[in-house]
Scaffold this motif. Sequence first.
Motif, PDB file in Angstrom:
ATOM      1  N   ASN A 109       0.919  -1.162  -0.104  1.00 45.97           N
ATOM      2  CA  ASN A 109      -0.054  -0.117  -0.104  1.00 45.97           C
ATOM      3  C   ASN A 109       0.769   0.975  -0.031  1.00 45.97           C
ATOM      4  O   ASN A 109       2.025   1.151   0.134  1.00 45.97           O
ATOM      5  CB  ASN A 109      -0.757   0.092   1.120  1.00 45.97           C
ATOM      6  CG  ASN A 109      -0.371   0.203   2.340  1.00 45.97           C
ATOM      7  OD1 ASN A 109       0.361   1.081   2.686  1.00 45.97           O
ATOM      8  ND2 ASN A 109      -0.802  -0.559   3.520  1.00 45.97           N
ATOM      9  N   ILE A 110       0.037   2.307   0.083  1.00 45.32           N
ATOM     10  CA  ILE A 110       0.904   3.681  -0.215  1.00 45.32           C
ATOM     11  C   ILE A 110       1.846   3.840   1.021  1.00 45.32           C
ATOM     12  O   ILE A 110       2.727   4.620   0.820  1.00 45.32           O
ATOM     13  CB  ILE A 110       0.070   4.739  -0.563  1.00 45.32           C
ATOM     14  CG1 ILE A 110       0.807   6.091  -1.070  1.00 45.32           C
ATOM     15  CG2 ILE A 110      -1.108   5.128   0.448  1.00 45.32           C
ATOM     16  CD1 ILE A 110      -0.263   7.137  -1.934  1.00 45.32           C
ATOM     17  N   TYR A 111       1.269   3.554   2.157  1.00 47.39           N
ATOM     18  CA  TYR A 111       1.892   3.854   3.409  1.00 47.39           C
ATOM     19  C   TYR A 111       3.462   3.026   3.588  1.00 47.39           C
ATOM     20  O   TYR A 111       4.145   3.532   3.749  1.00 47.39           O
ATOM     21  CB  TYR A 111       1.116   3.573   4.648  1.00 47.39           C
ATOM     22  CG  TYR A 111       0.119   4.470   4.575  1.00 47.39           C
ATOM     23  CD1 TYR A 111       0.242   5.866   4.985  1.00 47.39           C
ATOM     24  CD2 TYR A 111      -1.180   4.079   4.274  1.00 47.39           C
ATOM     25  CE1 TYR A 111      -0.883   6.787   4.940  1.00 47.39           C
ATOM     26  CE2 TYR A 111      -2.298   4.960   4.354  1.00 47.39           C
ATOM     27  CZ  TYR A 111      -2.269   6.420   4.800  1.00 47.39           C
ATOM     28  OH  TYR A 111      -3.281   7.120   4.710  1.00 47.39           O
ATOM     29  N   ASP A 112       3.023   1.743   2.867  1.00 40.55           N
ATOM     30  CA  ASP A 112       4.370   0.816   2.926  1.00 40.55           C
ATOM     31  C   ASP A 112       5.334   1.569   2.083  1.00 40.55           C
ATOM     32  O   ASP A 112       6.817   1.797   2.280  1.00 40.55           O
ATOM     33  CB  ASP A 112       4.106  -0.499   2.387  1.00 40.55           C
ATOM     34  CG  ASP A 112       3.265  -1.164   3.537  1.00 40.55           C
ATOM     35  OD1 ASP A 112       3.340  -0.969   4.659  1.00 40.55           O
ATOM     36  OD2 ASP A 112       2.589  -2.352   2.999  1.00 40.55           O
ATOM     37  N   LYS A 113       5.028   2.071   0.822  1.00 39.89           N
ATOM     38  CA  LYS A 113       6.040   2.767  -0.159  1.00 39.89           C
ATOM     39  C   LYS A 113       6.527   4.065   0.551  1.00 39.89           C
ATOM     40  O   LYS A 113       7.799   4.419   0.437  1.00 39.89           O
ATOM     41  CB  LYS A 113       5.220   3.213  -1.362  1.00 39.89           C
ATOM     42  CG  LYS A 113       4.799   1.924  -2.247  1.00 39.89           C
ATOM     43  CD  LYS A 113       5.999   1.368  -2.836  1.00 39.89           C
ATOM     44  CE  LYS A 113       5.705   0.439  -3.849  1.00 39.89           C
ATOM     45  NZ  LYS A 113       6.811  -0.315  -4.432  1.00 39.89           N
ATOM     46  N   ASN A 144       7.060   4.452   3.723  1.00 44.76           N
ATOM     47  CA  ASN A 144       7.988   4.243   4.539  1.00 44.76           C
ATOM     48  C   ASN A 144       9.347   3.717   4.041  1.00 44.76           C
ATOM     49  O   ASN A 144      10.544   4.011   4.398  1.00 44.76           O
ATOM     50  CB  ASN A 144       7.418   3.139   5.770  1.00 44.76           C
ATOM     51  CG  ASN A 144       6.450   3.805   6.679  1.00 44.76           C
ATOM     52  OD1 ASN A 144       6.983   4.955   7.476  1.00 44.76           O
ATOM     53  ND2 ASN A 144       5.395   3.317   6.785  1.00 44.76           N
ATOM     54  N   GLU A 145       9.139   2.773   2.710  1.00 40.81           N
ATOM     55  CA  GLU A 145      10.364   2.417   1.950  1.00 40.81           C
ATOM     56  C   GLU A 145      11.156   3.753   1.720  1.00 40.81           C
ATOM     57  O   GLU A 145      12.322   3.641   1.601  1.00 40.81           O
ATOM     58  CB  GLU A 145       9.855   1.683   1.047  1.00 40.81           C
ATOM     59  CG  GLU A 145      11.000   1.171  -0.023  1.00 40.81           C
ATOM     60  CD  GLU A 145      10.431   0.182  -1.053  1.00 40.81           C
ATOM     61  OE1 GLU A 145      10.829   0.169  -2.003  1.00 40.81           O
ATOM     62  OE2 GLU A 145       9.120  -0.291  -0.847  1.00 40.81           O
ATOM     63  N   PHE A 146      10.356   4.462   0.943  1.00 41.16           N
ATOM     64  CA  PHE A 146      10.989   6.050   0.679  1.00 41.16           C
ATOM     65  C   PHE A 146      11.756   6.740   1.709  1.00 41.16           C
ATOM     66  O   PHE A 146      12.923   6.972   1.385  1.00 41.16           O
ATOM     67  CB  PHE A 146       9.950   6.979  -0.136  1.00 41.16           C
ATOM     68  CG  PHE A 146      10.484   8.215  -0.482  1.00 41.16           C
ATOM     69  CD1 PHE A 146      11.484   8.571  -1.419  1.00 41.16           C
ATOM     70  CD2 PHE A 146      10.146   9.199   0.083  1.00 41.16           C
ATOM     71  CE1 PHE A 146      12.042   9.492  -1.985  1.00 41.16           C
ATOM     72  CE2 PHE A 146      10.691  10.566  -0.077  1.00 41.16           C
ATOM     73  CZ  PHE A 146      11.619  10.647  -1.051  1.00 41.16           C
ATOM     74  N   ALA A 147      11.228   6.675   2.732  1.00 43.12           N
ATOM     75  CA  ALA A 147      11.510   7.405   3.894  1.00 43.12           C
ATOM     76  C   ALA A 147      12.904   7.038   4.353  1.00 43.12           C
ATOM     77  O   ALA A 147      14.088   7.351   4.651  1.00 43.12           O
ATOM     78  CB  ALA A 147      10.850   7.545   5.075  1.00 43.12           C
ATOM     79  N   LYS A 148      13.030   5.419   4.396  1.00 43.46           N
ATOM     80  CA  LYS A 148      14.319   4.824   4.725  1.00 43.46           C
ATOM     81  C   LYS A 148      15.411   5.129   3.669  1.00 43.46           C
ATOM     82  O   LYS A 148      16.582   5.368   3.729  1.00 43.46           O
ATOM     83  CB  LYS A 148      13.969   3.040   4.675  1.00 43.46           C
ATOM     84  CG  LYS A 148      13.206   2.787   5.970  1.00 43.46           C
ATOM     85  CD  LYS A 148      13.124   1.420   5.882  1.00 43.46           C
ATOM     86  CE  LYS A 148      12.049   0.825   7.067  1.00 43.46           C
ATOM     87  NZ  LYS A 148      11.793  -0.730   6.940  1.00 43.46           N
ATOM     88  N   GLU A 149      14.984   4.972   2.474  1.00 44.05           N
ATOM     89  CA  GLU A 149      16.051   5.300   1.188  1.00 44.05           C
ATOM     90  C   GLU A 149      16.583   6.724   1.450  1.00 44.05           C
ATOM     91  O   GLU A 149      17.757   6.967   1.447  1.00 44.05           O
ATOM     92  CB  GLU A 149      15.332   5.267  -0.132  1.00 44.05           C
ATOM     93  CG  GLU A 149      15.247   3.887  -0.350  1.00 44.05           C
ATOM     94  CD  GLU A 149      16.508   2.994  -0.882  1.00 44.05           C
ATOM     95  OE1 GLU A 149      17.423   3.554  -1.296  1.00 44.05           O
ATOM     96  OE2 GLU A 149      16.434   1.805  -0.446  1.00 44.05           O
ATOM     97  N   LEU A 150      15.706   7.590   1.842  1.00 44.67           N
ATOM     98  CA  LEU A 150      15.988   9.055   1.983  1.00 44.67           C
ATOM     99  C   LEU A 150      16.775   9.318   2.911  1.00 44.67           C
ATOM    100  O   LEU A 150      17.876   9.929   3.222  1.00 44.67           O
ATOM    101  CB  LEU A 150      14.790  10.090   2.057  1.00 44.67           C
ATOM    102  CG  LEU A 150      14.871  11.632   2.242  1.00 44.67           C
ATOM    103  CD1 LEU A 150      15.412  12.071   0.900  1.00 44.67           C
ATOM    104  CD2 LEU A 150      13.367  12.200   2.435  1.00 44.67           C
ATOM    105  N   LYS A 151      16.594   8.725   4.168  1.00 45.03           N
ATOM    106  CA  LYS A 151      17.389   8.669   5.427  1.00 45.03           C
ATOM    107  C   LYS A 151      18.812   8.237   5.005  1.00 45.03           C
ATOM    108  O   LYS A 151      19.744   9.184   5.667  1.00 45.03           O
ATOM    109  CB  LYS A 151      16.873   7.844   6.560  1.00 45.03           C
ATOM    110  CG  LYS A 151      17.533   7.824   7.769  1.00 45.03           C
ATOM    111  CD  LYS A 151      17.059   6.979   8.684  1.00 45.03           C
ATOM    112  CE  LYS A 151      17.788   6.911   9.977  1.00 45.03           C
ATOM    113  NZ  LYS A 151      17.321   5.794  11.000  1.00 45.03           N
ATOM    114  N   ASP A 152      19.159   7.455   4.369  1.00 41.27           N
ATOM    115  CA  ASP A 152      20.540   7.081   3.992  1.00 41.27           C
ATOM    116  C   ASP A 152      21.224   7.596   2.723  1.00 41.27           C
ATOM    117  O   ASP A 152      22.285   7.428   2.371  1.00 41.27           O
ATOM    118  CB  ASP A 152      20.395   5.538   3.962  1.00 41.27           C
ATOM    119  CG  ASP A 152      20.003   5.005   5.154  1.00 41.27           C
ATOM    120  OD1 ASP A 152      20.360   5.385   6.238  1.00 41.27           O
ATOM    121  OD2 ASP A 152      19.662   3.689   5.249  1.00 41.27           O
ATOM    122  N   CYS A 153      20.254   8.417   2.054  1.00 40.64           N
ATOM    123  CA  CYS A 153      20.859   9.252   0.882  1.00 40.64           C
ATOM    124  C   CYS A 153      22.198  10.094   1.066  1.00 40.64           C
ATOM    125  O   CYS A 153      21.811  10.767   2.301  1.00 40.64           O
ATOM    126  CB  CYS A 153      19.791   9.922   0.286  1.00 40.64           C
ATOM    127  SG  CYS A 153      20.037  11.131  -1.051  1.00 40.64           S
TER     128      CYS A 153
END
Length: 116
Positions: free
Chosen positions: A2-6, A8-17
């Motif tokens: 779902n959109i919330y999972d996506k 959260n996935e994006f947030a994890k990627e952004l955090k480590d960018c």
Amino acid sequence: MNIYDKANEFAKELKDCPEVVNLREASKNIQNNDTNKKMLDDFRKLQIEAYSQQMQTGKVSDEITEKLKNLGPVISANPSVSNYIQAEQRFSVIWNDVLKILNDAIGVDFSFGMDK
């Protein structure tokens, strides 16, 4: 997924960018030093004042322009503040690109009543 999972996935990627990691580290260097905080605060206040004048009168006063011009070398001579501003600018490019992608996906013009 779902959109919330996506999201959260994006947030994890952004955090480590790398741009976010660099900005976070540069921010710590500013927050741990009162002189650096004051210098950045003074710069921000001048930026806001210049922006406000630009919006209200269509130009920035000579006084504000001169203050910004004089503050530039001072900021450049301070590695922590200079590094933070550069890191913030690099992050801003990525963030604006992400927002554009999301706005384009929504397909709605949110600028009603705003000058383009």
